[in-house]
Design an enzyme around this catalytic site. Structure first.
Site, mmCIF file in Angstrom:
data_model
loop_
_atom_site.group_PDB
_atom_site.id
_atom_site.type_symbol
_atom_site.label_atom_id
_atom_site.label_comp_id
_atom_site.label_asym_id
_atom_site.label_seq_id
_atom_site.Cartn_x
_atom_site.Cartn_y
_atom_site.Cartn_z
ATOM 1 N N SER A 23 0.846 -1.195 0.000
ATOM 2 C CA SER A 23 0.000 0.000 0.000
ATOM 3 C C SER A 23 0.882 1.247 0.000
ATOM 4 O O SER A 23 2.108 1.154 0.011
ATOM 5 C CB SER A 23 -0.906 0.001 1.228
ATOM 6 N N LYS A 24 0.204 2.390 0.020
ATOM 7 C CA LYS A 24 0.921 3.670 -0.018
ATOM 8 C C LYS A 24 1.927 3.799 1.119
ATOM 9 O O LYS A 24 2.978 4.399 0.954
ATOM 10 C CB LYS A 24 -0.088 4.811 0.111
ATOM 11 N N ARG A 25 1.562 3.263 2.267
ATOM 12 C CA ARG A 25 2.462 3.440 3.421
ATOM 13 C C ARG A 25 3.811 2.763 3.204
ATOM 14 O O ARG A 25 4.783 3.055 3.891
ATOM 15 C CB ARG A 25 1.783 3.019 4.717
#
Ligand code: GLU
Length: 479
Positions: free
Chosen positions: A243-245
């Site tokens: 994911s983006k994280r």
């Protein structure tokens, strides 16, 4: 390994336009494209836009732009599923006629109740096939279902996973055409793959459960199966869903960050495929080596640091001539004047080995490309390196440089070293001060290299301006 290639390799990338192209999808696209190019086959792009609620034109446009930026050219115009409803209807007619499909009038609530009942009995939730024998025709609220054989096994050789087998018992009579006339996802995919002569279906393994259903549809249609290849998901460095994280971004964002498309392609291919120990590949090498073998069945983790490293390697391989058109948009974005392209090209090699991205390159080159008057001197670096003693050394060197006949880097280096020897000062004490005067910051490339690309007039002007600026500051402090 399944036999490969089939008479003609035709692959497809089939994104749903419900978001931008992310690295997982991009990697699938790269694999499909490379396989087609390796075997001299065809690569097609199919936009799976039947989910009209979630599909958006802006995402289609963005996916097309990302594909084109990555250099994954298709051999025909994109195919849109929403424009092919009459084809899906034709196939439905054929299956109804052959008895492989039937009309069903069960309402969604009824089917849900059947599923609940099966679940309660500890069985797989399934439709019980009650309309199969009714011989219904079309009518409001009627869907078309596939008449799935009562038992048997579906076994196929996957390019990535090896032998995969499913029990037909686990599958129910799936809907092919909804009551509103729209094809279901699995049905549209098979009709398209059959009618587009797709020989190899490579996709994420989140679709693995769809494959036995799709194989039943192939069998009902009487079409030969393609070779399937289900590639594992890309995970984050913590082995969780990416994911983006984790620093994962959409392809268009990597473009804005200053990644080279060939570097992103290289990085993505290596996330799930290998060729000996080689890490850096150009496009020709990838096409030559990517034959569909050596696809990794274990999920790879995304590593943003390695992506930057791969990018830095591709950046270093470019000549200044090749770099220029790629760099210009980033310079413009920084508001840096770009009219003197010869000067820009001379400056590129100074920073090329020091950066990971085009954006970084533009940012670091900035002081070399600005006019002397526009250089902003970092106050902390000025205070540190341009003391009274530091400015005295810069002033002395400026005198020598102003009269130096040969302004090439070797002569400049000799001039600086001669000064260091004669004055007894250490180079590392005066170099940062000189850099602050020339660039505004205390760190940067080799001084002789900087002055050579700036030329005598500009170098001396920069030193003079910085000296008067520093002199003013020094006397201010003395007052
Ligand atoms: N449209 C599907 C997706 O975006 C891909 C389907 C396929 O490749 O068969 O996940």
């Amino acid at each position: 390994m399944p036999s490969m290639p089939s008479p003609r390799v035709v692959t497809r990338f089939a994104p749903s336009p419900t978001g931008h192209l992310h690295i997982g999808g991009a990697r699938t696209a790269v694999f499909c494209w490379l396989l087609a190019r390796h075997y001299g086959g065809r690569f097609v792009l199919r936009i799976e836009d039947t989910d009209t609620e979630r599909s958006r034109q802006e995402y289609t446009d963005s996916i097309l732009a990302s594909m084109s930026w990555l250099g994954l050219d298709a051999d025909s115009a994109p195919v849109y599923q929403t424009r092919r409803f009459s084809l899906y209807d034709e196939y439905i007619e054929r299956l109804l006629k052959s008895g492989d499909a039937y009309w069903c009038r069960c309402r969604p609530e009824e089917v849900e109740a059947m599923r609940d009942k099966a679940r309660a009995a500890g069985e797989k939730p399934r439709y019980d096939g009650r309309c199969r024998a009714l011989g219904l025709g079309p009518g409001p609220g009627h869907a078309v279902r596939l008449a799935v054989p009562p038992s048997g096994k579906i076994v196929f050789e996957d390019m990535v996973k090896g032998t995969v087998s499913f029990d037909v018992n686990e599958l129910d009579d799936m809907v092919l055409r909804r009551a509103d006339g729209a094809p279901t996802y699995n049905f549209a995919v098979v009709v398209d793959d059959v009618s587009m002569n797709i020989s190899h279906v490579i996709r994420g393994d989140d679709h693995l459960n769809n494959t036995p259903r799709q194989i039943l549809i192939y069998q009902a249609i009487g079409a030969a199966l393609p070779v399937f290849g289900h590639v594992p998901m890309i995970l984050g460095p913590d082995r969780q869903k990416l994911s983006k994280r984790h620093g994962a971004k959409a392809v268009i964002e990597y473009e804005k960050d200053g990644l080279l498309p060939e570097a992103l392609v290289n990085y993505l291919v290596r996330l799930g495929w290998s060729h000996k120990d080689q890490e850096i590949f150009n496009r020709e090498e990838l096409i030559a080596h990517f034959n569909g073998a050596s696809l990794n069945s274990a999920a790879a983790s995304f590593d943003p640091e390695k992506l930057l490293w791969v990018n830095s390697q591709h950046l270093r391989a470019l000549s200044s001539q090749e770099m220029l058109p790629r760099l210009l948009p980033f310079l413009r974005r920084e508001g840096i004047p770009v009219d003197d392209t010869d000067h820009i090209m001379r400056c590129i090699p100074l920073y090329q080995p020091r950066v990971d991205t085009l954006a970084e390159l533009a940012g670091q080159m900035r002081p070399l490309l600005l006019k002397a008057a526009d250089i902003v001197h970092d106050p902390a670096a000025s205070a540190k390196f341009l003391s009274a003693e530091g400015t005295a050394h810069v002033a002395a060197l400026r005198e020598r440089l102003g009269t130096l006949e040969d302004f090439h880097k070797e002569a400049l280096r000799r001039c600086i070293h001669a000064y260091v020897e004669e004055s007894g000062v250490k180079l590392k004490l005066i170099a940062p001060g000189l850099r602050v005067c020339l660039l505004g910051t205390g760190s940067g490339p080799d001084l002789a290299d900087i002055m050579e690309v700036l030329g005598r007039r500009e170098s001396v002007e920069r030193l003079s301006r910085a000296l008067s600026h520093a002199g003013a500051l020094i006397s201010l402090h003395r007052e």
